[in-house]
Design a protein around this motif. Sequence first.
Motif, mmCIF file in Angstrom:
data_model
loop_
_atom_site.group_PDB
_atom_site.id
_atom_site.type_symbol
_atom_site.label_atom_id
_atom_site.label_comp_id
_atom_site.label_asym_id
_atom_site.label_seq_id
_atom_site.Cartn_x
_atom_site.Cartn_y
_atom_site.Cartn_z
ATOM 1 N N SER A 19 21.181 -12.471 0.947
ATOM 2 C CA SER A 19 22.633 -12.642 0.837
ATOM 3 C C SER A 19 22.935 -13.257 -0.515
ATOM 4 N N ARG A 20 23.620 -12.521 -1.370
ATOM 5 C CA ARG A 20 23.918 -12.989 -2.716
ATOM 6 C C ARG A 20 25.408 -12.854 -2.954
ATOM 7 N N PRO A 21 26.060 -13.881 -3.487
ATOM 8 C CA PRO A 21 27.497 -13.792 -3.761
ATOM 9 C C PRO A 21 27.796 -12.598 -4.645
ATOM 10 N N GLY A 22 28.750 -11.768 -4.209
ATOM 11 C CA GLY A 22 29.157 -10.632 -5.026
ATOM 12 C C GLY A 22 28.283 -9.414 -4.881
ATOM 13 N N HIS A 23 27.221 -9.484 -4.062
ATOM 14 C CA HIS A 23 26.331 -8.337 -3.927
ATOM 15 C C HIS A 23 26.420 -7.711 -2.540
ATOM 16 N N GLY A 24 27.478 -7.979 -1.814
ATOM 17 C CA GLY A 24 27.598 -7.482 -0.452
ATOM 18 C C GLY A 24 27.985 -6.034 -0.388
ATOM 19 N N PRO A 25 28.165 -5.508 0.817
ATOM 20 C CA PRO A 25 28.514 -4.098 0.997
ATOM 21 C C PRO A 25 29.803 -3.740 0.269
ATOM 22 N N GLN A 26 29.818 -2.561 -0.315
ATOM 23 C CA GLN A 26 30.989 -2.089 -1.035
ATOM 24 C C GLN A 26 31.940 -1.369 -0.080
ATOM 25 N N PRO A 27 33.252 -1.524 -0.273
ATOM 26 C CA PRO A 27 34.211 -0.837 0.586
ATOM 27 C C PRO A 27 34.320 0.638 0.268
ATOM 28 N N GLU A 28 34.791 1.397 1.202
ATOM 29 C CA GLU A 28 35.080 2.806 0.946
ATOM 30 C C GLU A 28 36.141 2.910 -0.149
ATOM 31 N N PRO A 29 36.027 3.883 -1.070
ATOM 32 C CA PRO A 29 36.999 3.982 -2.139
ATOM 33 C C PRO A 29 38.390 4.370 -1.663
ATOM 34 N N ASP A 30 38.500 4.997 -0.484
ATOM 35 C CA ASP A 30 39.815 5.417 -0.008
ATOM 36 C C ASP A 30 40.378 4.462 1.048
ATOM 37 N N GLY A 31 39.805 3.300 1.149
ATOM 38 C CA GLY A 31 40.280 2.310 2.102
ATOM 39 C C GLY A 31 39.710 0.961 1.747
ATOM 40 N N GLY A 32 40.321 -0.119 2.204
ATOM 41 C CA GLY A 32 39.826 -1.438 1.865
ATOM 42 C C GLY A 32 40.176 -1.815 0.443
ATOM 43 N N ARG A 33 39.361 -2.680 -0.150
ATOM 44 C CA ARG A 33 39.653 -3.191 -1.487
ATOM 45 C C ARG A 33 38.960 -2.376 -2.570
ATOM 46 N N ARG A 34 39.649 -2.222 -3.659
ATOM 47 C CA ARG A 34 39.135 -1.502 -4.827
ATOM 48 C C ARG A 34 38.458 -2.493 -5.770
ATOM 49 N N SER A 35 37.439 -2.057 -6.472
ATOM 50 C CA SER A 35 36.767 -2.934 -7.423
ATOM 51 C C SER A 35 37.537 -3.019 -8.734
ATOM 52 N N LEU A 36 37.602 -4.227 -9.294
ATOM 53 C CA LEU A 36 38.179 -4.391 -10.636
ATOM 54 C C LEU A 36 37.173 -4.051 -11.727
ATOM 55 N N ILE A 37 35.878 -4.041 -11.374
ATOM 56 C CA ILE A 37 34.839 -3.741 -12.362
ATOM 57 C C ILE A 37 35.000 -2.306 -12.840
ATOM 58 N N GLY A 38 35.038 -2.130 -14.147
ATOM 59 C CA GLY A 38 35.148 -0.790 -14.719
ATOM 60 C C GLY A 38 36.543 -0.423 -15.169
ATOM 61 N N LEU A 39 37.519 -1.289 -14.930
ATOM 62 C CA LEU A 39 38.869 -1.007 -15.401
ATOM 63 C C LEU A 39 38.988 -1.383 -16.869
ATOM 64 N N THR A 40 39.511 -0.472 -17.683
ATOM 65 C CA THR A 40 39.771 -0.773 -19.079
ATOM 66 C C THR A 40 40.978 -1.694 -19.184
ATOM 67 N N ARG A 41 41.260 -2.175 -20.365
ATOM 68 C CA ARG A 41 42.412 -3.070 -20.539
ATOM 69 C C ARG A 41 43.729 -2.415 -20.085
ATOM 70 N N PRO A 42 44.021 -1.167 -20.494
ATOM 71 C CA PRO A 42 45.268 -0.549 -20.016
ATOM 72 C C PRO A 42 45.308 -0.389 -18.505
ATOM 73 N N GLU A 43 44.159 -0.045 -17.896
ATOM 74 C CA GLU A 43 44.120 0.099 -16.441
ATOM 75 C C GLU A 43 44.318 -1.245 -15.746
#
Length: 417
Positions: A19-43
């Motif tokens: 169990s590591r902070p921030g390394h848990g299961p990822q949500p479905e992309p069409d439901g739940g929370r979206r990741s902020l990682i990978g967003l450019t400045r304009p996004e």
Amino acid sequence: MTLEPTTGPRTILDISHRSRPGHGPQPEPDGGRRSLIGLTRPELAQVLSELGVPERQLRMRVGQIFRWLYNRGVTSFEAMTDVSKTLRDLMSERFTLDRLDIIEEQISADGTRKWLLRLPAAGPLGQRHEVEAVYIPEEDRGTLCVSSQVGCTLSCTFCHTGTQTLVRNLTAGEIVGQLLVARDRLGEWPEQLAANPTPPVGGRYITNIVLMGMGEPLYNFDNVKAAMEIVSDNEGLSLSRRRITLSTAGVVPMIARAGEEIGVMLAISLHGTTDEIRNKLVPLNKKYPIAELMDACRNYPGLSNARRITFEYVMLKGINDSDADAKRLVKLLEGIPAKINLIPFNPWPGSPYECSDWERIETFAEIVNRAGYASPIRTPRGRDIMAACGQLKSASERLRAKTRKALDNQAAEAAAS
């Protein structure tokens, strides 16, 4: 990507259960929370605007959050201490900072590290696929090799990833996420480095990135472009574009665009000096033959002696390693500021090739060197941890298949009794 061998003991850490902070299961992309990682400045600005941040504050807030994500490497919104609690709460309700899951980490006797990473669920069945990233430490640099696709569509016959069918492109967040995981595991974030009195390579573990992992980067152009924009941002991960190398098997129509829009160093996965040989090794050559590829290289935006193109050349016994091949290689490169990386072939189970003898490799290098081109022979690295691209993923898939078969057999025996 082909990393080369060492012998000796290795450390294998299976940390998928931790169990590591921030390394848990990822949500479905069409439901739940979206990741902020990978967003450019304009996004990121668009996201914050939708959360109600006033336009006059957007630039400041984007800068703050961008630095927390990519300069400080935080894994929770609560850590963003200069952001208002109201905004932090809004972001945590709708977004996540989760890392890619580490399924397996292997550490070579020479310090090379390889991670098998599980991606967020995608597609109608919620499938979670895996990719690899490899860290190669050297005296003057630390290089991270990242993947851009799950599998590959090119079917290069010497490459283990070529045996795996293309599943999908990686998102910008999944590409950047490989670097975040590597910095986590190497302890490279500012707070971690402060506690280390003797950090390597002038205070930086990762000084270079090469897009030489699984997949063809130019067939995932938009996501690669966005990811490299984040990686090279001076207030974020802050790697110079001259320390980022994009390797392509020769997607000729996209090469000029890569130079203009991404602006990183270019590497060409060449491996043959005639269309006949290269058609067998790199089937993409049938669509974009060597002459067209060389023209694209000569016209690469920003090409100069300071920004040479690297030509990767895997040494295959009796296939492409003759004196005549070396002389043809020199002829092909006329007019192109270039260096040639000679790569001793890293065998994998079932591969149809053998590595050239060392004496043959040295003779080949001497011919190229005499013609005025740098032709370093890549130092063997990481063979004891299957560091050639795609090997660890395939091994993981074979193990899962073996486990499933054993469970099926047990079920069948139970039913029969």
